[in-house]
Design an enzyme around this catalytic site. Structure first.
Site, PDB file in Angstrom:
ATOM      1  N   HIS A 130      -6.587  -6.680  -6.497  1.00 45.24           N
ATOM      2  CA  HIS A 130      -6.356  -5.764  -7.579  1.00 45.24           C
ATOM      3  C   HIS A 130      -7.619  -5.288  -9.141  1.00 45.24           C
ATOM      4  O   HIS A 130      -7.682  -4.102  -9.670  1.00 45.24           O
ATOM      5  CB  HIS A 130      -4.794  -5.640  -8.291  1.00 45.24           C
ATOM      6  CG  HIS A 130      -3.661  -5.952  -7.637  1.00 45.24           C
ATOM      7  ND1 HIS A 130      -2.636  -7.303  -7.288  1.00 45.24           N
ATOM      8  CD2 HIS A 130      -2.547  -4.174  -6.964  1.00 45.24           C
ATOM      9  CE1 HIS A 130      -1.837  -6.035  -6.389  1.00 45.24           C
ATOM     10  NE2 HIS A 130      -1.517  -4.825  -6.581  1.00 45.24           N
ATOM     11  N   ARG A 139       0.790   2.367  -9.339  1.00 40.14           N
ATOM     12  CA  ARG A 139       1.652   1.355  -9.145  1.00 40.14           C
ATOM     13  C   ARG A 139       1.396   1.077 -10.748  1.00 40.14           C
ATOM     14  O   ARG A 139       1.004   0.853 -11.273  1.00 40.14           O
ATOM     15  CB  ARG A 139      -0.246   0.486  -8.977  1.00 40.14           C
ATOM     16  CG  ARG A 139      -0.091   0.227  -8.048  1.00 40.14           C
ATOM     17  CD  ARG A 139      -1.298  -0.708  -7.367  1.00 40.14           C
ATOM     18  NE  ARG A 139      -1.747  -1.246  -6.607  1.00 40.14           N
ATOM     19  CZ  ARG A 139      -3.165  -0.376  -5.450  1.00 40.14           C
ATOM     20  NH1 ARG A 139      -3.028   0.243  -5.536  1.00 40.14           N
ATOM     21  NH2 ARG A 139      -2.432  -1.466  -4.117  1.00 40.14           N
ATOM     22  N   ARG A 154       5.689   3.862  -7.753  1.00 37.64           N
ATOM     23  CA  ARG A 154       6.412   2.142  -7.622  1.00 37.64           C
ATOM     24  C   ARG A 154       7.152   1.331  -8.357  1.00 37.64           C
ATOM     25  O   ARG A 154       6.116   1.443  -9.917  1.00 37.64           O
ATOM     26  CB  ARG A 154       5.416   1.291  -6.341  1.00 37.64           C
ATOM     27  CG  ARG A 154       5.393  -0.313  -6.552  1.00 37.64           C
ATOM     28  CD  ARG A 154       4.895  -0.614  -5.900  1.00 37.64           C
ATOM     29  NE  ARG A 154       3.406  -0.920  -6.619  1.00 37.64           N
ATOM     30  CZ  ARG A 154       2.387  -1.585  -6.215  1.00 37.64           C
ATOM     31  NH1 ARG A 154       3.024  -1.847  -4.746  1.00 37.64           N
ATOM     32  NH2 ARG A 154       1.673  -1.759  -6.758  1.00 37.64           N
ATOM     33  N   GLU A 178       6.274  -4.969   2.635  1.00 41.80           N
ATOM     34  CA  GLU A 178       5.102  -5.071   2.539  1.00 41.80           C
ATOM     35  C   GLU A 178       5.023  -7.060   3.151  1.00 41.80           C
ATOM     36  O   GLU A 178       3.886  -8.121   2.478  1.00 41.80           O
ATOM     37  CB  GLU A 178       4.387  -5.393   1.507  1.00 41.80           C
ATOM     38  CG  GLU A 178       5.081  -5.372   0.565  1.00 41.80           C
ATOM     39  CD  GLU A 178       4.335  -4.593  -1.083  1.00 41.80           C
ATOM     40  OE1 GLU A 178       3.290  -4.498  -1.284  1.00 41.80           O
ATOM     41  OE2 GLU A 178       4.957  -4.486  -2.250  1.00 41.80           O
ATOM     42  N   ASN A 193      -1.570  -4.461   2.089  1.00 40.17           N
ATOM     43  CA  ASN A 193      -2.673  -5.696   1.208  1.00 40.17           C
ATOM     44  C   ASN A 193      -1.888  -6.560   1.641  1.00 40.17           C
ATOM     45  O   ASN A 193      -2.715  -8.122   1.762  1.00 40.17           O
ATOM     46  CB  ASN A 193      -2.880  -5.441   0.265  1.00 40.17           C
ATOM     47  CG  ASN A 193      -3.956  -4.026   0.022  1.00 40.17           C
ATOM     48  OD1 ASN A 193      -4.304  -3.795   0.629  1.00 40.17           O
ATOM     49  ND2 ASN A 193      -3.489  -3.009  -1.478  1.00 40.17           N
ATOM     50  N   ASP A 194      -0.752  -6.611   0.561  1.00 41.43           N
ATOM     51  CA  ASP A 194       0.424  -7.860   1.204  1.00 41.43           C
ATOM     52  C   ASP A 194       1.025  -8.590   2.527  1.00 41.43           C
ATOM     53  O   ASP A 194       1.344  -9.423   3.109  1.00 41.43           O
ATOM     54  CB  ASP A 194       1.459  -7.848   0.445  1.00 41.43           C
ATOM     55  CG  ASP A 194       1.831  -7.953  -1.509  1.00 41.43           C
ATOM     56  OD1 ASP A 194       0.396  -8.492  -1.447  1.00 41.43           O
ATOM     57  OD2 ASP A 194       1.362  -6.896  -1.935  1.00 41.43           O
ATOM     58  N   ARG A 221      -4.689 -12.801  -0.705  1.00 42.32           N
ATOM     59  CA  ARG A 221      -5.696 -12.010  -0.590  1.00 42.32           C
ATOM     60  C   ARG A 221      -6.905 -11.585  -1.446  1.00 42.32           C
ATOM     61  O   ARG A 221      -7.127 -11.112  -1.182  1.00 42.32           O
ATOM     62  CB  ARG A 221      -4.775 -10.778  -0.477  1.00 42.32           C
ATOM     63  CG  ARG A 221      -4.156 -10.591  -1.793  1.00 42.32           C
ATOM     64  CD  ARG A 221      -3.079  -9.328  -1.759  1.00 42.32           C
ATOM     65  NE  ARG A 221      -3.264  -8.941  -2.242  1.00 42.32           N
ATOM     66  CZ  ARG A 221      -2.891  -6.952  -2.692  1.00 42.32           C
ATOM     67  NH1 ARG A 221      -1.321  -7.102  -2.499  1.00 42.32           N
ATOM     68  NH2 ARG A 221      -3.277  -6.397  -3.353  1.00 42.32           N
ATOM     69  N   CYS A 240       0.501   2.786   2.452  1.00 44.13           N
ATOM     70  CA  CYS A 240      -1.097   2.815   1.434  1.00 44.13           C
ATOM     71  C   CYS A 240      -1.099   1.647   1.088  1.00 44.13           C
ATOM     72  O   CYS A 240      -1.913   1.351   0.247  1.00 44.13           O
ATOM     73  CB  CYS A 240       0.651   2.990   0.352  1.00 44.13           C
ATOM     74  SG  CYS A 240       1.390   1.365  -0.125  1.00 44.13           S
TER      75      CYS A 240
HETATM   76  C1  PEP Z   1       0.001  -3.206  -1.120  1.00 48.11           C
HETATM   77  O1  PEP Z   1       0.823  -4.184  -1.258  1.00 48.11           O
HETATM   78  O2  PEP Z   1      -0.752  -3.148   0.469  1.00 48.11           O
HETATM   79  C2  PEP Z   1       0.139  -2.256  -2.512  1.00 48.11           C
HETATM   80  C3  PEP Z   1      -0.551  -1.209  -1.336  1.00 48.11           C
HETATM   81  O3  PEP Z   1       0.504  -3.024  -2.784  1.00 48.11           O
HETATM   82  P1  PEP Z   1      -0.485  -3.912  -4.106  1.00 48.11           P
HETATM   83  O4  PEP Z   1      -1.363  -4.011  -3.341  1.00 48.11           O
HETATM   84  O5  PEP Z   1      -0.212  -3.011  -5.548  1.00 48.11           O
HETATM   85  O6  PEP Z   1      -0.021  -4.989  -4.294  1.00 48.11           O
HETATM   86 MG    MG Z   2       1.965  -4.952  -2.451  1.00 50.56          MG
END
Ligand code: PEP
Ligand code: MG
Length: 588
Positions: free
Chosen positions: A199, A306, A342, A441, A464-465, A475, A512
């Site tokens: 993040h 977010r 979200r 995710e 991402n997750d 990650r 996303c």
């Molecule tokens: C993700 O996990 O891809 C996502 C968009 O949420 P974040 O990156 O905030 O965990």
């Molecule tokens: Mg996520």
């Protein structure tokens, strides 16, 4: 006349996570040495500052005593004796009186008053030619650090508030740290650790601050005052760049600027393939101010807000009214498009200072996001009520993060239903038809997508997750970043499963996560049938150009081929081949 020989150029290699070039002087941030900022305070706040000081001294004393006991139990009371000297410092009446006098005289925050006095004491002692007294100076330094830490607390720990432009170098920056960075002063940042989907990196892209992470020892190798060029495209920090390097980077910046100008011409167009398939292209935001950049980027709304960033760096949780105003403001700004809010995704690498969340061994697998909200219904409800109230604007959608299965989704929807009942009873209006979606995710959610699809209006895939959990690759850990592969066959298959399940139930499906902004993978996502791509605002024009250069048939063919492949590198190579065929200029 001897002129000073120019220092040799040196290159440090890391991972470029936020594009751009920055040139400037380094400031190395070492959290423990951080000087608290100076602040003038009105007379009315003096008693409050004194009370804060007393509390910090009591807390410091308790910490020292506790440490003394632990050490005494572990290695004996003789070694624990050094802490007696530390206790003497917090109880030193002369020092405390002097701090009080400075506070009264200078009318400044107590951290500053205390630090001035303590540093003066330590300096005087260290200059005396007596080993015992010199050791006392060290005691004072140690205790001072502790008291300042207690005064600042986690919540108010402010990152360097230097009033000059600089390139920030640090071992690490948390997402909360990054959220505080001022674009006006921080030209770029470089860290020893970190990764592309952390993040911190996401935040840097939002703030448009060039950044390089995973440099291993930049915070040791560099010193405050060094001159560097930071290349956020290629993940380089160049110390003492020579004339040739500066010239090459000047050329590169010109080229990038020309490409950006060309891309900006697409602002008013849509992301539609050559054969007419429209993919909704929206942008992600972390802070309400980011909406400005979204509007400029030519995105069709906000695909992910977010909201947890609103909870960071503050002493109190945001109230319902405050959140309502914030969400309504964002929704109004996003018109004529929509915003997907979200719900709170705290935990993992994001921690709110107002909440004393316990430290966990595996925070990404722990008490995070919806799991936290379903236990802290009090906090969850405040947010749900605020989002519902903001939905009167008519363009608000909402989604839950980290849904792992149906039971969780049912429980979240039950809490939402409760909030609706309350608001109706209170006569507070909201949009009864507000669409609610689930983020996909976690692999378990992807595998059960057909069941989840019956309970929501849309899916938004958080790659991402999803990648982190599917391949079991943290990650944010740069050591295993090479294993973090968006084109892993398992990921491609899971994405297909989710899109197909969503479409079978007439849901639209978005992506996303950061994968949505990887233009080498746009053909794959279009071919999989993804309806919406939501990326960082700065990357919207590139993705738009990519979509507009593609044909659906070619993308479908690509998906058919890669689904037969078993290797990530093979899949990636095939995607890149298609991308290069359609927009080679964007990839260079
Ligand atoms: C993700 O996990 O891809 C996502 C968009 O949420 P974040 O990156 O905030 O965990
Ligand atoms: Mg996520």
């Amino acid at each position: 006349m001897n002129s000073e020989p120019s220092k040799p150029e040196k290159r440090l290699h890391g991972v470029g996570v936020s594009p751009g070039i920055a040139r400037g002087t380094v400031f190395v941030h070492r959290p423990d040495d951080e000087e608290p900022p100076v602040r003038q305070i009105p007379d009315s706040e003096l008693p409050q500052e004194i009370a804060r000081f007393e509390t910090a001294l009591i807390a410091t004393r308790a910490q020292i005593v506790e440490m003394q006991q632990r050490i005494s139990e572990a290695i004996g009371s003789k070694d624990a004796g050094i802490f007696d000297a530390h206790l003497l410092v917090v109880e030193d009446r002369t020092l405390i009186d002097e701090v009080m006098r400075t506070l009264e005289k200078e009318r400044c925050n107590i951290e500053h008053a205390f630090l001035q006095v303590a540093n003066r004491y330590a300096k005087t002692l260290s200059e005396i030619d007596d080993p015992y007294l010199r050791e006392r100076a060290l005691d004072i330094h140690d205790v001072t650090r502790r008291v300042i830490h207690n005064l600042l607390g986690k919540s108010t720990k402010v990152l360097s508030s230097l009033g000059v432009q600089h390139i920030l170098v640090s071992h690490n920056l948390t997402p909360s740290d990054t959220a505080q960075l001022s674009r006006a002063f921080v030209l770029g940042f470089a860290t020893d650790v970190g990764s592309k989907t952390s993040h911190t990196a996401i935040m840097a892209r939002s703030l448009n601050i060039p950044a390089v992470v995973g440099l291993h020892n930049a915070s040791q190798a560099l010193s405050t005052g060094d001159h560097v060029l930071l290349d956020g495209y290629n993940g380089l920090v160049i110390v003492n760049p020579n004339d040739q390097t500066l010239w090459e980077y000047g050329e590169l910046e010109d080229r990038k600027e020309k490409v950006a100008e060309k891309l900006a011409e697409l602002r008013e167009t849509e992301a539609t393939t050559l054969d007419g398939r429209h993919v909704i292209l929206s942008a992600n935001i972390e802070l309400p101010d980011d909406v400005e950049a979204v509007k400029k980027s030519g995105a069709e709304g906000i695909g992910l807000y977010r909201t947890e960033f609103f909870y960071l760096n503050r002493d109190e949780l945001p109230t319902e009214d405050e959140q309502y105003e914030n969400y309504l403001h964002v929704a109004e700004q996003a018109r004529p498009f929509s915003v997907i809010i979200r719900t709170l995704d705290l935990g993992g690498d994001k921690f709110a200072s107002a909440l004393e969340l316990p430290e966990e061994l595996n925070p990404f697998l722990g008490w995070r996001a919806i799991r936290f909200c379903l236990e802290r219904i009090d906090i969850f409800k405040v947010q749900l009520r605020a989002i519902l109230r903001a939905s009167i604007s008519g363009n608000v959608r909402m989604m839950y993060p980290m849904i792992s299965g149906l039971a969780e989704l049912h429980r979240a929807n039950d809490v939402l239903a409760e909030c609706k009942v309350e608001l109706r009873a209170e006569g507070k209006p909201f949009n009864e038809a507000m669409e609610v979606g689930a983020m996909i995710e976690i692999p378990s959610a992807a595998l059960c997508a057909d069941a989840l699809a019956k309970e929501v209006k849309f899916f938004s895939i958080g790659t991402n997750d999803l990648i982190q959990y599917t391949i079991a690759v943290d990650r944010i850990n740069e050591r295993i970043a090479h294993l973090y592969e968006p084109t892993h066959p398992a990921i491609v298959r899971l994405l297909k499963m989710v899109v197909d399940a969503g479409h079978a139930h007439n849901l639209w499906v978005g992506v996303c996560g950061e994968m949505a902004s990887e233009i080498a993978l746009t053909p794959l996502l279009v071919g999989l049938g993804v309806d919406e791509l939501s990326t960082g605002a700065a990357l919207v024009p590139r993705v738009k150009r990519a979509v507009r250069s593609l044909e659906t048939g070619v993308c479908l063919q690509l998906v058919e081929e890669v689904l037969r492949m078993d290797s990530s590198t093979e899949i990636l190579a095939k995607c890149e081949e298609v991308a290069r065929m359609h927009y080679p200029d964007l990839l260079s």
